[in-house]
Design a protein around this motif. Sequence first.
Motif, PDB file in Angstrom:
ATOM      1  N   ILE A  25      18.132  -6.986  32.731  1.00 21.08           N
ATOM      2  CA  ILE A  25      19.123  -7.061  32.019  1.00 21.08           C
ATOM      3  C   ILE A  25      20.467  -6.515  32.747  1.00 21.08           C
ATOM      4  O   ILE A  25      21.445  -6.937  32.092  1.00 21.08           O
ATOM      5  CB  ILE A  25      18.793  -6.581  30.490  1.00 21.08           C
ATOM      6  N   LEU A  26      20.421  -5.603  33.420  1.00 20.55           N
ATOM      7  CA  LEU A  26      21.380  -5.141  34.223  1.00 20.55           C
ATOM      8  C   LEU A  26      22.085  -5.976  35.246  1.00 20.55           C
ATOM      9  O   LEU A  26      22.979  -5.723  35.626  1.00 20.55           O
ATOM     10  CB  LEU A  26      21.151  -3.460  34.600  1.00 20.55           C
ATOM     11  N   ASN A  27      21.285  -6.842  35.698  1.00 20.71           N
ATOM     12  CA  ASN A  27      21.653  -7.657  36.641  1.00 20.71           C
ATOM     13  C   ASN A  27      22.729  -8.825  35.994  1.00 20.71           C
ATOM     14  O   ASN A  27      22.021  -9.549  35.211  1.00 20.71           O
ATOM     15  CB  ASN A  27      20.385  -8.449  37.350  1.00 20.71           C
ATOM     16  N   VAL A  28      23.627  -9.318  36.766  1.00 22.46           N
ATOM     17  CA  VAL A  28      24.545 -10.166  36.064  1.00 22.46           C
ATOM     18  C   VAL A  28      23.841 -11.636  36.160  1.00 22.46           C
ATOM     19  O   VAL A  28      24.398 -12.623  35.423  1.00 22.46           O
ATOM     20  CB  VAL A  28      25.937 -10.017  36.796  1.00 22.46           C
ATOM     21  N   GLU A  29      22.803 -12.050  36.936  1.00 25.03           N
ATOM     22  CA  GLU A  29      22.381 -13.290  37.083  1.00 25.03           C
ATOM     23  C   GLU A  29      21.336 -13.394  35.904  1.00 25.03           C
ATOM     24  O   GLU A  29      20.565 -14.434  35.812  1.00 25.03           O
ATOM     25  CB  GLU A  29      21.834 -13.377  38.482  1.00 25.03           C
ATOM     26  N   SER A  30      20.917 -12.366  35.142  1.00 22.42           N
ATOM     27  CA  SER A  30      19.869 -12.684  34.284  1.00 22.42           C
ATOM     28  C   SER A  30      20.358 -13.289  32.896  1.00 22.42           C
ATOM     29  O   SER A  30      21.776 -12.904  32.794  1.00 22.42           O
ATOM     30  CB  SER A  30      19.185 -11.021  34.043  1.00 22.42           C
ATOM     31  N   HIS A  31      19.836 -13.714  32.124  1.00 25.88           N
ATOM     32  CA  HIS A  31      20.216 -14.417  30.911  1.00 25.88           C
ATOM     33  C   HIS A  31      19.310 -13.980  29.904  1.00 25.88           C
ATOM     34  O   HIS A  31      18.001 -13.769  30.013  1.00 25.88           O
ATOM     35  CB  HIS A  31      20.026 -15.721  30.826  1.00 25.88           C
ATOM     36  N   VAL A  32      19.831 -13.747  28.669  1.00 32.11           N
ATOM     37  CA  VAL A  32      19.008 -13.444  27.374  1.00 32.11           C
ATOM     38  C   VAL A  32      18.378 -14.777  27.007  1.00 32.11           C
ATOM     39  O   VAL A  32      19.205 -15.606  26.606  1.00 32.11           O
ATOM     40  CB  VAL A  32      19.984 -12.769  26.402  1.00 32.11           C
ATOM     41  N   GLU A  33      17.094 -14.610  26.692  1.00 37.86           N
ATOM     42  CA  GLU A  33      16.361 -16.142  26.282  1.00 37.86           C
ATOM     43  C   GLU A  33      16.240 -15.943  24.787  1.00 37.86           C
ATOM     44  O   GLU A  33      16.335 -17.172  24.230  1.00 37.86           O
ATOM     45  CB  GLU A  33      15.099 -16.172  27.113  1.00 37.86           C
ATOM     46  N   MET A  34      15.873 -15.051  24.171  1.00 42.93           N
ATOM     47  CA  MET A  34      15.627 -14.690  22.647  1.00 42.93           C
ATOM     48  C   MET A  34      16.496 -13.456  22.407  1.00 42.93           C
ATOM     49  O   MET A  34      16.107 -12.485  23.161  1.00 42.93           O
ATOM     50  CB  MET A  34      14.296 -14.951  22.443  1.00 42.93           C
ATOM     51  N   ALA A  35      16.522 -13.357  20.811  1.00 42.78           N
ATOM     52  CA  ALA A  35      16.983 -12.076  20.505  1.00 42.78           C
ATOM     53  C   ALA A  35      16.837 -11.964  18.942  1.00 42.78           C
ATOM     54  O   ALA A  35      16.653 -13.072  18.402  1.00 42.78           O
ATOM     55  CB  ALA A  35      18.467 -11.771  20.836  1.00 42.78           C
ATOM     56  N   TRP A  36      16.555 -10.772  18.614  1.00 41.47           N
ATOM     57  CA  TRP A  36      16.382 -10.418  17.067  1.00 41.47           C
ATOM     58  C   TRP A  36      17.285  -9.354  16.795  1.00 41.47           C
ATOM     59  O   TRP A  36      17.079  -8.222  17.267  1.00 41.47           O
ATOM     60  CB  TRP A  36      15.111 -10.349  16.761  1.00 41.47           C
ATOM     61  N   VAL A  37      17.838  -9.381  15.714  1.00 37.84           N
ATOM     62  CA  VAL A  37      18.748  -8.156  15.028  1.00 37.84           C
ATOM     63  C   VAL A  37      17.976  -7.987  13.668  1.00 37.84           C
ATOM     64  O   VAL A  37      18.028  -8.732  12.929  1.00 37.84           O
ATOM     65  CB  VAL A  37      20.234  -8.648  14.946  1.00 37.84           C
ATOM     66  N   GLN A  38      17.726  -6.699  13.510  1.00 39.51           N
ATOM     67  CA  GLN A  38      17.141  -6.175  12.404  1.00 39.51           C
ATOM     68  C   GLN A  38      15.973  -7.265  11.798  1.00 39.51           C
ATOM     69  O   GLN A  38      15.782  -7.760  10.551  1.00 39.51           O
ATOM     70  CB  GLN A  38      17.970  -6.145  11.186  1.00 39.51           C
ATOM     71  N   GLY A  39      15.166  -7.669  12.703  1.00 40.77           N
ATOM     72  CA  GLY A  39      14.059  -8.452  12.438  1.00 40.77           C
ATOM     73  C   GLY A  39      14.375 -10.066  12.265  1.00 40.77           C
ATOM     74  O   GLY A  39      13.520 -10.989  11.964  1.00 40.77           O
ATOM     75  N   ARG A  40      15.615 -10.434  12.471  1.00 36.58           N
ATOM     76  CA  ARG A  40      15.931 -11.759  12.141  1.00 36.58           C
ATOM     77  C   ARG A  40      16.342 -12.492  13.577  1.00 36.58           C
ATOM     78  O   ARG A  40      16.974 -11.852  14.471  1.00 36.58           O
ATOM     79  CB  ARG A  40      17.238 -11.944  11.417  1.00 36.58           C
ATOM     80  N   ALA A  41      15.873 -13.658  13.849  1.00 36.45           N
ATOM     81  CA  ALA A  41      16.129 -14.458  15.092  1.00 36.45           C
ATOM     82  C   ALA A  41      17.677 -14.552  15.020  1.00 36.45           C
ATOM     83  O   ALA A  41      18.160 -15.158  14.214  1.00 36.45           O
ATOM     84  CB  ALA A  41      15.237 -15.484  15.267  1.00 36.45           C
ATOM     85  N   VAL A  42      18.134 -14.588  16.218  1.00 39.41           N
ATOM     86  CA  VAL A  42      19.553 -15.089  16.607  1.00 39.41           C
ATOM     87  C   VAL A  42      19.701 -16.141  17.333  1.00 39.41           C
ATOM     88  O   VAL A  42      18.990 -16.496  18.390  1.00 39.41           O
ATOM     89  CB  VAL A  42      20.277 -13.843  17.497  1.00 39.41           C
ATOM     90  N   ASP A  43      20.410 -17.136  16.843  1.00 35.07           N
ATOM     91  CA  ASP A  43      20.427 -18.335  17.438  1.00 35.07           C
ATOM     92  C   ASP A  43      21.560 -18.291  18.638  1.00 35.07           C
ATOM     93  O   ASP A  43      22.863 -17.989  18.566  1.00 35.07           O
ATOM     94  CB  ASP A  43      21.374 -19.217  16.372  1.00 35.07           C
ATOM     95  N   LEU A  44      21.055 -18.274  19.867  1.00 29.95           N
ATOM     96  CA  LEU A  44      21.911 -18.294  21.098  1.00 29.95           C
ATOM     97  C   LEU A  44      22.578 -19.386  21.464  1.00 29.95           C
ATOM     98  O   LEU A  44      23.292 -19.232  22.575  1.00 29.95           O
ATOM     99  CB  LEU A  44      20.986 -17.589  22.273  1.00 29.95           C
ATOM    100  N   ASN A  45      22.504 -20.387  20.782  1.00 30.33           N
ATOM    101  CA  ASN A  45      23.229 -21.511  20.873  1.00 30.33           C
ATOM    102  C   ASN A  45      24.709 -21.359  20.578  1.00 30.33           C
ATOM    103  O   ASN A  45      24.897 -20.798  19.544  1.00 30.33           O
ATOM    104  CB  ASN A  45      22.815 -22.914  20.372  1.00 30.33           C
ATOM    105  N   ASP A  46      25.609 -22.176  21.440  1.00 31.56           N
ATOM    106  CA  ASP A  46      26.810 -22.049  21.226  1.00 31.56           C
ATOM    107  C   ASP A  46      27.593 -23.333  21.346  1.00 31.56           C
ATOM    108  O   ASP A  46      26.580 -24.197  21.893  1.00 31.56           O
ATOM    109  CB  ASP A  46      27.900 -20.930  21.806  1.00 31.56           C
TER     110      ASP A  46
END
Length: 83
Positions: A25-46
């Motif tokens: 995650i500290l490499n600028v070429e990496s991408h976040v594939e999935m994320a959850w905040v307080q147990g809820r999935a975050v929609d990473l589409n924009d």
Amino acid sequence: LGVADRVGTLDKGKDATLFVSDGDILNVESHVEMAWVQGRAVDLNDKQKVLYSKYKEKYHRLGLDRVAGSGGGGGRGASSPQH
């Protein structure tokens, strides 16, 4: 702090804030594939990702995906992977 019943482990019913990446995650070429905040999935589409997918498919159907990278447009063609 009185939060041990809600945090500290990945168990059902507890709050979880975490992410999954395709590399360091500290490499600028990496991408976040999935994320959850307080147990809820975050929609990473924009809007940009949605439009990219829409027009990538359109150019592919029209047979223009092989030449979409030529002629300006910021250097990224429709056939280039983008996250």
